[in-house]
Design a protein around this motif. Structure first.
Motif, mmCIF file in Angstrom:
data_model
loop_
_atom_site.group_PDB
_atom_site.id
_atom_site.type_symbol
_atom_site.label_atom_id
_atom_site.label_comp_id
_atom_site.label_asym_id
_atom_site.label_seq_id
_atom_site.Cartn_x
_atom_site.Cartn_y
_atom_site.Cartn_z
ATOM 1 N N ARG A 188 70.538 53.512 166.385
ATOM 2 C CA ARG A 188 69.573 52.748 167.177
ATOM 3 C C ARG A 188 68.634 52.024 166.222
ATOM 4 O O ARG A 188 67.956 52.657 165.424
ATOM 5 N N MET A 189 68.634 50.705 166.304
ATOM 6 C CA MET A 189 67.736 49.900 165.479
ATOM 7 C C MET A 189 66.621 49.375 166.369
ATOM 8 O O MET A 189 66.891 48.773 167.409
ATOM 9 N N ARG A 190 65.373 49.610 165.955
ATOM 10 C CA ARG A 190 64.221 49.119 166.712
ATOM 11 C C ARG A 190 63.657 47.914 165.987
ATOM 12 O O ARG A 190 63.237 48.016 164.837
ATOM 13 N N TRP A 191 63.642 46.796 166.689
ATOM 14 C CA TRP A 191 63.139 45.552 166.119
ATOM 15 C C TRP A 191 61.800 45.220 166.756
ATOM 16 O O TRP A 191 61.745 44.877 167.944
ATOM 17 N N PRO A 192 60.695 45.305 166.014
ATOM 18 C CA PRO A 192 59.389 44.945 166.575
ATOM 19 C C PRO A 192 59.265 43.425 166.665
ATOM 20 O O PRO A 192 59.263 42.738 165.651
ATOM 21 N N LEU A 193 59.175 42.906 167.858
ATOM 22 C CA LEU A 193 59.119 41.464 168.061
ATOM 23 C C LEU A 193 57.698 40.913 167.978
ATOM 24 O O LEU A 193 57.512 39.724 167.895
ATOM 25 N N GLY A 194 56.696 41.781 168.043
ATOM 26 C CA GLY A 194 55.318 41.343 167.862
ATOM 27 C C GLY A 194 54.492 41.457 169.129
ATOM 28 O O GLY A 194 54.955 41.897 170.173
ATOM 29 N N MET A 195 53.231 41.033 168.991
ATOM 30 C CA MET A 195 52.274 41.089 170.098
ATOM 31 C C MET A 195 52.064 39.694 170.655
ATOM 32 O O MET A 195 52.220 38.705 169.958
ATOM 33 N N ALA A 196 51.665 39.654 171.919
ATOM 34 C CA ALA A 196 51.326 38.384 172.560
ATOM 35 C C ALA A 196 50.281 38.643 173.626
ATOM 36 O O ALA A 196 50.341 39.659 174.321
ATOM 37 N N PRO A 197 49.320 37.723 173.766
ATOM 38 C CA PRO A 197 48.354 37.855 174.864
ATOM 39 C C PRO A 197 49.058 37.672 176.208
ATOM 40 O O PRO A 197 49.983 36.862 176.340
ATOM 41 N N ARG A 198 48.626 38.413 177.204
ATOM 42 C CA ARG A 198 49.210 38.281 178.543
ATOM 43 C C ARG A 198 49.051 36.848 179.050
ATOM 44 O O ARG A 198 47.982 36.275 178.964
ATOM 45 N N GLY A 199 50.138 36.298 179.567
ATOM 46 C CA GLY A 199 50.100 34.962 180.146
ATOM 47 C C GLY A 199 50.060 33.828 179.145
ATOM 48 O O GLY A 199 49.936 32.670 179.528
ATOM 49 N N SER A 200 50.198 34.113 177.858
ATOM 50 C CA SER A 200 50.122 33.066 176.832
ATOM 51 C C SER A 200 51.467 32.352 176.688
ATOM 52 O O SER A 200 52.495 32.802 177.195
ATOM 53 N N ALA A 201 51.445 31.247 175.958
ATOM 54 C CA ALA A 201 52.676 30.512 175.673
ATOM 55 C C ALA A 201 53.619 31.369 174.828
ATOM 56 O O ALA A 201 54.838 31.321 175.002
ATOM 57 N N ARG A 202 53.063 32.164 173.931
ATOM 58 C CA ARG A 202 53.897 33.039 173.101
ATOM 59 C C ARG A 202 54.597 34.090 173.961
ATOM 60 O O ARG A 202 55.771 34.389 173.761
ATOM 61 N N GLU A 203 53.890 34.662 174.928
ATOM 62 C CA GLU A 203 54.528 35.638 175.804
ATOM 63 C C GLU A 203 55.600 34.964 176.659
ATOM 64 O O GLU A 203 56.653 35.544 176.913
ATOM 65 N N ALA A 204 55.365 33.726 177.061
ATOM 66 C CA ALA A 204 56.377 32.998 177.829
ATOM 67 C C ALA A 204 57.637 32.787 176.987
ATOM 68 O O ALA A 204 58.752 32.916 177.494
ATOM 69 N N GLY A 239 59.287 44.676 171.941
ATOM 70 C CA GLY A 239 60.254 45.183 170.983
ATOM 71 C C GLY A 239 61.655 45.204 171.577
ATOM 72 O O GLY A 239 61.829 45.158 172.793
ATOM 73 N N LEU A 240 62.636 45.262 170.711
ATOM 74 C CA LEU A 240 64.034 45.306 171.129
ATOM 75 C C LEU A 240 64.711 46.461 170.402
ATOM 76 O O LEU A 240 64.576 46.596 169.190
ATOM 77 N N THR A 241 65.416 47.311 171.140
ATOM 78 C CA THR A 241 66.215 48.379 170.554
ATOM 79 C C THR A 241 67.679 48.001 170.728
ATOM 80 O O THR A 241 68.120 47.716 171.840
ATOM 81 N N ARG A 244 76.463 48.274 171.570
ATOM 82 C CA ARG A 244 76.817 49.057 172.761
ATOM 83 C C ARG A 244 75.780 48.886 173.866
ATOM 84 O O ARG A 244 76.104 48.914 175.041
ATOM 85 N N ARG A 245 74.497 48.703 173.501
ATOM 86 C CA ARG A 245 73.426 48.645 174.505
ATOM 87 C C ARG A 245 72.212 47.948 173.910
ATOM 88 O O ARG A 245 71.936 48.073 172.726
#
Length: 192
Positions: A152-168, A142-144, A89-90
């Motif tokens: 409502r399912m909360r999916w923790p997608l993880g951490m990433a450093p700001r501006g890193s390739a992982r955050e991209a 994270g994604l809800t 739904r959302r």
């Protein structure tokens, strides 16, 4: 009105909706159960979207296909959480600073107030500086996923450093997920 399929928690014995993977009361893993049937839609099929698979590290993955969303969030592997698009739904993407690192400031306070030596005070101060740096440099993503039955399912997608390739890569996944939701008239919320 469709019937809701319930399963009994094998740990605490309370009934739960079959859409959940873990018990809302004791957090034990729920047994598998068939999901309620979804009535076929009379409208045209949704447009096809290019599949998206994102490796989030530590055996976590987020996958988007024409039929479903899939999240593998268990660090040791195991079955993925699959949600058919027809039940979504959302969607809400969240990004926040790594506030847990600020817990190191407690060591700073303790060290500066009660440390017996200068070396311990210096280490306590360094822990506080490290906590501030981590909180400023890293972000949680994270994604809800809200289903048609209100779950409502909360999916923790993880951490990433700001501006890193992982955050991209996470931002690319966010854009792909928003596009897939738009194609199915599923509202998508979250920071850009």
């Amino acid at each position: 009105m469709p019937a809701e399929v319930l399963v009994m928690c094998s740990s605490c014995g309370r009934p739960q909706t079959a859409a959940r993977r873990r018990c809302a009361f004791c957090n034990a893993e729920l047994p598998e159960a068939p999901l309620p049937p979804v009535a076929p839609a009379a409208s045209a099929p949704p447009p096809r979207v290019s599949p998206l698979a994102l490796d989030l590290g530590n055996r976590r993955t987020l996958a988007v296909s024409d039929e479903r969303l899939s999240f593998q969030g268990r660090p040791g592997g195991g079955p993925a959480l699959d949600v058919p698009w027809t039940r979504v739904r959302r969607l809400e993407w969240s990004t926040r600073p790594y506030l847990e690192a600020l817990g190191l400031l407690a060591f700073t306070a303790l060290g500066l107030l009660w440390a017996p030596t200068q070396a311990v005070r210096l280490m306590a101060f360094a822990a506080g500086v490290l906590g501030l740096l981590l909180a400023g440099l890293y972000r949680h993503h994270g994604l809800t996923v809200e289903l048609e039955d209100g779950t409502r399912m909360r999916w923790p997608l993880g951490m990433a450093p700001r501006g890193s390739a992982r955050e991209a890569r996470l931002q690319e996944a966010r854009a792909g997920l928003a596009e897939a939701g738009r194609a199915r008239n599923v509202p998508f919320a979250g920071p850009m």
